[in-house]
Design a protein around this motif. Structure first.
Motif, short mmCIF file in Angstrom:
data_model
loop_
_atom_site.label_atom_id
_atom_site.label_comp_id
_atom_site.label_asym_id
_atom_site.label_seq_id
_atom_site.Cartn_x
_atom_site.Cartn_y
_atom_site.Cartn_z
N LEU A 515 61.31 26.21 45.69
CA LEU A 515 60.54 24.97 45.62
C LEU A 515 60.97 23.98 46.70
CD1 LEU A 515 60.11 24.30 41.79
CD2 LEU A 515 58.35 24.94 43.44
N ALA A 516 62.28 23.94 46.99
CA ALA A 516 62.76 23.01 48.01
C ALA A 516 62.16 23.34 49.37
CB ALA A 516 64.28 23.05 48.08
N SER A 517 62.02 24.63 49.67
CA SER A 517 61.49 25.02 50.97
C SER A 517 60.04 24.59 51.14
CB SER A 517 61.60 26.54 51.15
OG SER A 517 60.73 27.23 50.26
N VAL A 518 59.29 24.58 50.05
CA VAL A 518 57.90 24.13 50.10
C VAL A 518 57.84 22.62 50.25
CG1 VAL A 518 55.78 23.97 48.76
CG2 VAL A 518 57.04 26.12 48.80
N ALA A 519 58.77 21.94 49.61
CA ALA A 519 58.77 20.48 49.66
C ALA A 519 59.12 19.97 51.06
CB ALA A 519 59.75 19.92 48.64
N ILE A 520 60.04 20.65 51.73
CA ILE A 520 60.45 20.22 53.06
C ILE A 520 59.34 20.52 54.06
CG2 ILE A 520 62.09 20.67 54.93
CD1 ILE A 520 64.17 21.25 52.73
N SER A 521 58.98 19.53 54.86
CA SER A 521 57.88 19.69 55.80
C SER A 521 58.26 20.61 56.96
CB SER A 521 57.46 18.33 56.36
OG SER A 521 57.00 17.48 55.32
N GLY A 522 57.23 21.09 57.64
CA GLY A 522 57.43 21.83 58.86
C GLY A 522 57.59 23.32 58.68
N PHE A 523 57.95 23.98 59.79
CA PHE A 523 58.16 25.42 59.80
C PHE A 523 59.08 25.76 60.97
CE2 PHE A 523 54.73 24.62 62.74
CZ PHE A 523 54.90 25.54 63.77
N GLY A 524 59.47 27.02 61.06
CA GLY A 524 60.27 27.47 62.19
C GLY A 524 61.69 26.92 62.17
#
Length: 695
Positions: A515-524
């Motif tokens: 869930l934290a990874s989805v909440a944090i914006s961006g990619f790469g």
């Protein structure tokens, strides 16, 4: 279910490489990420899978390359730098559909990758609590004398040493009683099952479980049906990869049609009470005054509900969290509010012998959470209720009249028995009952009514979500938000807003990687840099009481002609203004508590290092998929009222025009609450059940 087609798989692999480059060191797919994503899609809703496959085909079409780069080339054949340029362009595009497609793929890939155990060591995530020793002081039982006045397990005063739980069995010091009956799983049923009851309750969450318990205790013959599975003890594995698909609606991927708001709703025995974060808050008095004056609510004033709240708090062992049990994440609110002179208060939680594992959102392995599984479902079983899991109700039918229960028309509940592992049909079940109580939540209840030809009017309208966003602080000390009680403090300094009763409040969420990874914006790489800081990230959530324009419906739930559930929601300008105010307030709390940098969920994110940076939030784009929003408080859509055109139920909770058909879940709430809704839903369900019994 067949796998993705060749070209779809090529596009997915290319996207995985750019969104999570860490999964492809030395060019190799270290965790089989594309295959993991494909498998997740296969296990989920077929319609959702078809939508993702269509997005992959669009993205890998040569026309997409022509539009974004002036080259008629497929995304999968572009150079990495050009692929990144495409993704960045989609993320901030003026065309909402492009932003939707980008977010759909980004969230799916990130949440799949970071839920995998193989990814955890690199970001400092310790994983399942029952497999290890406590690694931080805010995990595990506390020292000191145990007391019934507390919800926490302590190491002395129990007559024996309290070891860290590893087996998943209920701790010896937890005694919540044993039911005389049992839950029947779907796979235990014959292909065609027919039942007769005096009352059928559909849904087993905070509303359905309370209604079933009260009705069964009164002597009514009750059948309760739950679409999700029955999990407890060792069944809660503390693995996001396993538990999110098992315990949440749409395998944890439920969202509004444009994917601008991610919706977290329980789909398991106990519903939301099995996966929520323990906090119990009473409905504010000013909200109840609104209900009485504008929605003709009777018997729901503060004085009416006070003894009901007291009873629920006794039954659920709701107690305030002691001062020595707060995690550093929650202390951000306490310390920041103290420094700023703001109001913050310790919350009460429904727990008994809590070992502070931090995995409340994935089900309590230790039997400490006093949700429906530990309280109202056992009470219903003791009262003789028959409870069935893995049973999806498809439609209702009025088939005649019955001689009991006030002469209500006899209703037939048509349901499908599901295979728990594939969600495919494996049988049929029907229940005939004069009284039916709908408690499938603010998505399930209106769509069931619509499929049954009992919709129309206000059914499906006035969706309220408490739109929520996260503000992340980067600290120089360890926060480790995955451990400890997820939510033990509330900052309600701004809850009344400008005096209208519509404001915002600030809480803490649990921080697990998926869930934290989805909440944090961006990619790469920029996203990876944030994830590597995982142990030092402190997260606050801002929740807005939406619906200040009370005559305006901000959202709608309905079933379209292809029988697909549709969800639309758009915060009003007033709601978005409060979201911005809340982000600023949460950022101030983070800075006051020692964060060296604060990051928002805007695309691209806003970085705040001091007071002078806060002004940028006021002008940041909050249009759909430009600011990460989610909700675990999905309410409205069948609200009480006197006008059938704008409400779904009468003030006593009965569906307009259908005698003996009641609603007892969050869809019944006439307005947003401005607090977490579990205790309110339990109280309203108690009121509805008492009125059914009285008739």
């Amino acid at each position: 279910m067949t796998q993705l087609a060749f070209r779809e798989r090529l596009a997915l692999e290319a996207l995985c490489r750019r969104i999570v480059p860490a999964a492809f060191h030395s060019g190799a797919d270290l965790v089989g990420l594309a295959a993991q994503v494909d498998a997740r899609l296969q296990a989920g809703d077929p319609e959702l899978r078809r939508r993702f496959a269509a997005i992959l085909r669009i993205i890998d079409h040569p026309l997409a390359g022509l539009l974004f780069l002036g080259q008629p080339r497929r995304f999968s054949s572009l150079r990495p730098l050009d692929q990144d340029a495409c993704l960045s362009g989609w993320s901030t595009s003026r065309i909402p559909l492009r932003r939707t497609m980008f977010q759909a793929l980004r969230r799916l890939i990130l949440s799949t990758y970071y839920a995998l155990p193989a990814t955890h060591e690199a970001i400092g995530y310790a994983g399942a609590f029952y497999r290890r020793d406590a690694i931080v002081p805010w995990e595990g039982p506390l020292d000191g004398q145990s007391s019934d006045a507390e919800p926490i397990a302590r190491a002395t005063g129990t007559g024996e040493e309290v070891p860290l739980p590893r087996t998943g069995r209920f701790p010896k010091w937890v005694d919540f009683g044993r039911p005389s009956g049992r839950v029947t799983h779907g796979h235990e049923l014959p292909y065609d099952t027919r039942l007769i009851a005096e009352a059928c309750v559909i849904g087993s969450g905070p509303g359905g479980s309370v209604a079933a318990a009260r009705l069964a205790e009164s002597g009514l013959d009750v059948v309760m049906l739950e679409e999700g599975g029955h999990y407890s003890g060792d069944g809660f594995t503390e693995s996001e990869a396993e538990m999110m698909p098992a315990l949440y609606a749409d395998a944890g991927m439920r969202a509004t049609d444009d994917l601008s708001v991610h919706l977290l709703q329980g789909r398991t025995l106990g519903g939301g009470s099995t996966v929520n974060w323990l906090v119990m808050l009473r409905t504010p008095d000013w909200v109840l005054e609104e209900w009485a004056s504008e929605h003709a609510a009777e018997g729901m004033s503060a004085s009416d509900l006070s003894p009901i709240f007291e009873r629920i708090e006794r039954e659920t062992h709701t107690r305030p969290v002691p001062d020595d049990a707060h995690s550093p994440n929650n202390r951000i609110i306490l310390d920041g509010a103290s420094a700023l002179g703001w109001q913050a208060r310790v919350a009460s939680i429904n727990a008994k012998g809590c070992v502070r594992s931090g995995f409340c959102g994935l089900g309590c392995r230790y039997g400490a959470k006093q949700g429906a599984l530990a309280t109202y479902i056992p009470s219903a079983l003791r009262g003789g209720a028959r409870i069935f899991s893995d049973v999806r109700v498809d439609r209702l039918e009025i088939v005649g009249r019955a001689g009991k229960a006030g002469g209500h028309p006899l209703k037939r509940v048509h349901a499908t028995v599901l295979d728990r592992h594939t969600s495919r049909p494996r049988g049929r079940l029907t229940v005939d009952a004069p009284i039916v109580v709908l408690a499938g939540g603010a998505v399930g209840t209106p769509t069931l009514l619509q499929r049954s030809g009992m919709g129309g009017g206000g059914v499906g309208d006035y969706l309220r979500l408490h739109p929520t966003t996260t503000v992340i602080g980067i600290h120089d000390r360890e926060i480790y938000g995955a451990g400890g009680i997820p939510l033990s403090v509330v900052c309600d300094h701004f809850a009344r807003g400008d005096g209208s009763g519509y404001g915002f409040w600030i809480e803490c969420p649990p921080m697990h990687p998926g869930l934290a990874s989805v909440a944090i914006s961006g990619f790469g790489e920029s996203h990876r840099e944030m994830m590597i800081r995982f142990p030092r990230l402190g997260a606050l959530i801002v929740l807005v009481r939406d619906g200040a324009d009370r005559g305006h419906s901000s959202g709608r739930v309905w079933v379209d002609r292809s029988d697909r559930v549709r969800i639309r929601y758009r915060p009003s300008d007033q709601d978005l203004a409060r979201v911005r105010e809340g982000i600023i307030a949460a950022a101030r709390l983070q800075l006051a508590a020692g964060a060296r940098e604060v990051v928002t969920l805007h695309t691209p994110p806003r970085a705040i290092r001091g007071e002078s940076d806060l002004s940028s939030i006021a002008t940041a784009d909050c249009s759909p998929n430009r600011l990460g929003l989610f909700s675990a408080h999905v309410n409205g859509t069948c609200r009480i009222g006197t006008d059938p055109r704008t409400s779904g139920c009468t003030p006593d909770g009965q569906r307009h025009g259908v005698r003996g058909l009641y609603v007892a879940d969050g869809s019944l709430l006439p307005t947003a609450l401005g607090v977490n809704p579990q205790e309110t839903i339990m109280a309203v369900a108690s009121v509805v059940a008492s009125r059914i019994i009285a008739k």
